[in-house]
Design a protein around this motif. Structure first.
Motif, PDB file in Angstrom:
ATOM      1  N   SER A 165      -3.890   8.404   0.702  1.00  0.00           N
ATOM      2  CA  SER A 165      -5.090   8.027   1.700  1.00  0.00           C
ATOM      3  C   SER A 165      -5.564   6.818   1.251  1.00  0.00           C
ATOM      4  O   SER A 165      -6.349   6.289   2.107  1.00  0.00           O
ATOM      5  CB  SER A 165      -6.091   9.184   1.551  1.00  0.00           C
ATOM      6  OG  SER A 165      -6.510   9.259   0.147  1.00  0.00           O
ATOM      7  N   VAL A 166      -5.438   6.001   0.014  1.00  0.00           N
ATOM      8  CA  VAL A 166      -5.940   4.822  -0.356  1.00  0.00           C
ATOM      9  C   VAL A 166      -5.144   3.850   0.045  1.00  0.00           C
ATOM     10  O   VAL A 166      -5.466   2.753   0.554  1.00  0.00           O
ATOM     11  CB  VAL A 166      -6.671   4.963  -1.792  1.00  0.00           C
ATOM     12  CG1 VAL A 166      -7.059   3.541  -1.983  1.00  0.00           C
ATOM     13  CG2 VAL A 166      -7.749   6.115  -2.009  1.00  0.00           C
ATOM     14  N   LEU A 167      -3.681   4.074  -0.299  1.00  0.00           N
ATOM     15  CA  LEU A 167      -2.782   3.020  -0.492  1.00  0.00           C
ATOM     16  C   LEU A 167      -2.452   2.721   1.198  1.00  0.00           C
ATOM     17  O   LEU A 167      -2.119   1.547   1.477  1.00  0.00           O
ATOM     18  CB  LEU A 167      -1.490   3.397  -1.042  1.00  0.00           C
ATOM     19  CG  LEU A 167      -1.510   3.515  -2.364  1.00  0.00           C
ATOM     20  CD1 LEU A 167      -0.389   4.034  -3.072  1.00  0.00           C
ATOM     21  CD2 LEU A 167      -2.110   2.058  -3.189  1.00  0.00           C
ATOM     22  N   ASN A 168      -2.294   3.707   1.833  1.00  0.00           N
ATOM     23  CA  ASN A 168      -1.925   3.561   3.550  1.00  0.00           C
ATOM     24  C   ASN A 168      -2.660   2.579   4.266  1.00  0.00           C
ATOM     25  O   ASN A 168      -2.347   1.865   4.929  1.00  0.00           O
ATOM     26  CB  ASN A 168      -1.711   4.987   4.280  1.00  0.00           C
ATOM     27  CG  ASN A 168      -0.788   5.869   3.606  1.00  0.00           C
ATOM     28  OD1 ASN A 168       0.014   5.224   3.115  1.00  0.00           O
ATOM     29  ND2 ASN A 168      -0.784   6.996   3.913  1.00  0.00           N
ATOM     30  N   PRO A 169      -4.059   2.607   4.179  1.00  0.00           N
ATOM     31  CA  PRO A 169      -5.129   1.838   5.037  1.00  0.00           C
ATOM     32  C   PRO A 169      -4.733   0.236   4.228  1.00  0.00           C
ATOM     33  O   PRO A 169      -4.734  -0.600   4.971  1.00  0.00           O
ATOM     34  CB  PRO A 169      -6.239   2.295   4.866  1.00  0.00           C
ATOM     35  CG  PRO A 169      -6.158   3.900   4.547  1.00  0.00           C
ATOM     36  CD  PRO A 169      -4.844   3.904   3.710  1.00  0.00           C
ATOM     37  N   GLY A 224      -0.480  -5.740   6.163  1.00  0.00           N
ATOM     38  CA  GLY A 224       0.664  -5.634   7.084  1.00  0.00           C
ATOM     39  C   GLY A 224      -0.083  -6.440   8.200  1.00  0.00           C
ATOM     40  O   GLY A 224       0.873  -7.197   8.963  1.00  0.00           O
ATOM     41  N   ILE A 225      -1.153  -6.454   8.510  1.00  0.00           N
ATOM     42  CA  ILE A 225      -1.644  -6.907   9.780  1.00  0.00           C
ATOM     43  C   ILE A 225      -1.728  -8.477   9.387  1.00  0.00           C
ATOM     44  O   ILE A 225      -1.708  -9.652  10.291  1.00  0.00           O
ATOM     45  CB  ILE A 225      -3.179  -6.339  10.172  1.00  0.00           C
ATOM     46  CG1 ILE A 225      -2.916  -5.218  10.888  1.00  0.00           C
ATOM     47  CG2 ILE A 225      -3.830  -7.293  11.218  1.00  0.00           C
ATOM     48  CD1 ILE A 225      -4.093  -4.367  11.278  1.00  0.00           C
ATOM     49  N   LEU A 226      -2.414  -8.826   8.139  1.00  0.00           N
ATOM     50  CA  LEU A 226      -2.391  -9.989   7.632  1.00  0.00           C
ATOM     51  C   LEU A 226      -1.208 -10.930   7.291  1.00  0.00           C
ATOM     52  O   LEU A 226      -1.213 -11.901   6.752  1.00  0.00           O
ATOM     53  CB  LEU A 226      -3.387 -10.132   6.346  1.00  0.00           C
ATOM     54  CG  LEU A 226      -4.948  -9.515   6.849  1.00  0.00           C
ATOM     55  CD1 LEU A 226      -5.793  -9.466   5.252  1.00  0.00           C
ATOM     56  CD2 LEU A 226      -5.482 -10.424   7.592  1.00  0.00           C
ATOM     57  N   ARG A 227       0.012  -9.926   7.302  1.00  0.00           N
ATOM     58  CA  ARG A 227       1.249 -10.338   7.002  1.00  0.00           C
ATOM     59  C   ARG A 227       1.291 -10.938   5.463  1.00  0.00           C
ATOM     60  O   ARG A 227       1.843 -11.859   5.066  1.00  0.00           O
ATOM     61  CB  ARG A 227       1.783 -11.629   7.754  1.00  0.00           C
ATOM     62  CG  ARG A 227       1.913 -11.203   9.277  1.00  0.00           C
ATOM     63  CD  ARG A 227       2.399 -12.334  10.129  1.00  0.00           C
ATOM     64  NE  ARG A 227       2.605 -12.104  11.531  1.00  0.00           N
ATOM     65  CZ  ARG A 227       3.050 -12.885  12.568  1.00  0.00           C
ATOM     66  NH1 ARG A 227       3.334 -14.045  12.199  1.00  0.00           N
ATOM     67  NH2 ARG A 227       3.081 -12.382  13.689  1.00  0.00           N
ATOM     68  N   LEU A 228       0.652 -10.229   4.588  1.00  0.00           N
ATOM     69  CA  LEU A 228       0.743 -10.183   3.183  1.00  0.00           C
ATOM     70  C   LEU A 228       1.752  -9.465   2.410  1.00  0.00           C
ATOM     71  O   LEU A 228       1.860  -9.832   1.243  1.00  0.00           O
ATOM     72  CB  LEU A 228      -0.852 -10.265   2.524  1.00  0.00           C
ATOM     73  CG  LEU A 228      -1.798 -11.320   3.129  1.00  0.00           C
ATOM     74  CD1 LEU A 228      -3.151 -10.684   2.510  1.00  0.00           C
ATOM     75  CD2 LEU A 228      -1.292 -12.458   2.763  1.00  0.00           C
ATOM     76  N   SER A 229       2.200  -8.320   3.233  1.00  0.00           N
ATOM     77  CA  SER A 229       2.978  -7.333   2.539  1.00  0.00           C
ATOM     78  C   SER A 229       3.829  -6.766   3.586  1.00  0.00           C
ATOM     79  O   SER A 229       3.076  -6.345   4.684  1.00  0.00           O
ATOM     80  CB  SER A 229       2.206  -6.434   1.548  1.00  0.00           C
ATOM     81  OG  SER A 229       2.961  -5.265   0.924  1.00  0.00           O
TER      82      SER A 229
END
Length: 370
Positions: free
Chosen positions: A156-160, A166-171
């Protein structure tokens, strides 16, 4: 002594014969008068009804759509026909219409529905039918797999955080593509009950949601779904199709009747008023007098802006919810109706609308009584 007994017997026999003759003569004398009285009374009632309908036929279309004849049998056996305005129904008039309709439903619900359909077909109006076609329907989505799909505190912490990165295209996202449906085609014919079978996690719920236009926006859909040749961009599917979820989500403080009334008012009367206007116009041109009870039911259910509709009472009756109509639905904190009744309420909230097609889960199928 024997002669005395014989005399008494003859006297009793003679008196009984005379009384029988007098009573039979009285019956013969009085019965024709009663028959004539009944026939004259019946003829007077029919004449009164004809006069009421003749007065309604002379009204403009707008007023004729809102006016009808209410038939009521009095305690003395006389029949009274009253002209009523369906936009200003009194509580006693509404109660009488409900009693007449529910009496027909109790006797034979199928015959009542056939009478509604025959009235339309008699003037050349066909009952609207819907054919659903789906061609090359494929649905896929992104989901976590293995231990990352479990509802743990760490996930629940890692998913958000991963979604944000992903939105910032960092990972890159660790979700995998899950094909729910792949290249499915078929036709759902009108006026039929179609049973959808499949093993667990085979995409049955997703398929029903796709056909009813309630699919999650996160899923990617390819293919084509049409209702009588029209896709979802050309009409509102929620006004045509009802999806009945397997989860019974209701407001616990509302009664069963209030829940159905609220559901019915969300979409209004739809095209019922327009169809009734065309039906009334054609019947007037053809000189056809409709059945008073059927006409009263159709006009009362086509009026807009009513807090409570006769359709609610009808649905309560056919689903067996009339015994708990004024009981709170209830929830985890409030005592209410039973689980089976709650599933029927879920079915009723969709049936009470103007939907032409309903898609149900297997939990609701045993509770449908029509």
């Amino acid at each position: 002594m024997a002669s005395a007994l014989a005399g008494e017997t003859l006297e009793i026999t003679g008196s009984s014969r005379s009384s029988w003759a007098a009573s039979s003569f009285r019956e013969v004398w009085d019965s024709p008068q009663d028959v004539f009285n009944q026939s004259s009374r019946r003829g007077k009632d029919d004449e009164d009804e004809e006069l009421k309908w003749a007065a309604i036929e002379r009204l403009p279309t707008y007023d004729r759509m809102r006016t009808g004849v209410l038939k009521q049998v009095l305690d003395n056996g006389n029949v009274r026909h009253t002209e009523i305005d369906f936009t200003k129904l009194r509580s006693q008039d509404k109660k009488k219409i409900i009693e007449n309709v529910l009496k027909l439903v109790e006797e034979d619900n199928e015959r009542f529905l056939l009478q509604l359909r025959e009235r339309n077909e008699r003037v050349g109006i066909e009952t609207p039918k819907i054919e659903v076609r789906f061609e090359n329907l494929s649905i896929e989505g992104d989901a976590y797999v293995a231990s990352r799909a479990l509802p743990t505190l760490l996930n629940s912490v890692l998913n958000p955080l991963e979604a944000l990165f992903g939105i910032l295209r960092l990972s890159p996202s660790k979700k995998r593509i899950n094909n729910i449906l792949q290249d499915v085609s078929g036709i759902v014919k009108p006026s039929r009950m179609t049973l959808l079978l499949g093993p667990p996690n085979s995409g049955k719920t997703t398929f029903l949601q796709a056909l009813s236009g309630k699919l999650d926006n996160k899923l990617r859909v390819t293919g084509k779904i049409t209702y009588c040749g029209y896709d979802f961009s050309e009409f509102v599917p929620q006004r045509t199709c009802a999806y009945i979820s397997q989860h019974d989500l209701h407001h616990g403080e509302m009664t069963v009747r209030e829940t159905l009334d609220f559901s019915g008012r969300c979409l209004g009367v739809g095209t019922r008023f327009d169809m009734l206007a065309e039906l009334s116009r054609r019947e007037k041109e053809a000189g056809i007098k409709p059945d008073p009870e059927i006409d009263a039911f159709m006009k009362a259910t086509a009026m807009k802006g009513k807090k409570s509709s006769l359709v609610t009472d009808y649905i309560l009756k056919i689903l067996g919810l009339d015994i708990c109509a004024d009981i709170h639905v209830g929830d985890e904190m409030r005592r209410g109706i039973s689980g089976g009744q709650k599933k029927r309420v879920t079915t009723g909230t969709c049936v009470v609308k103007i939907a032409r097609k309903a898609k149900l889960h297997k939990e609701h199928l045993p509770h449908i009584t029509y």
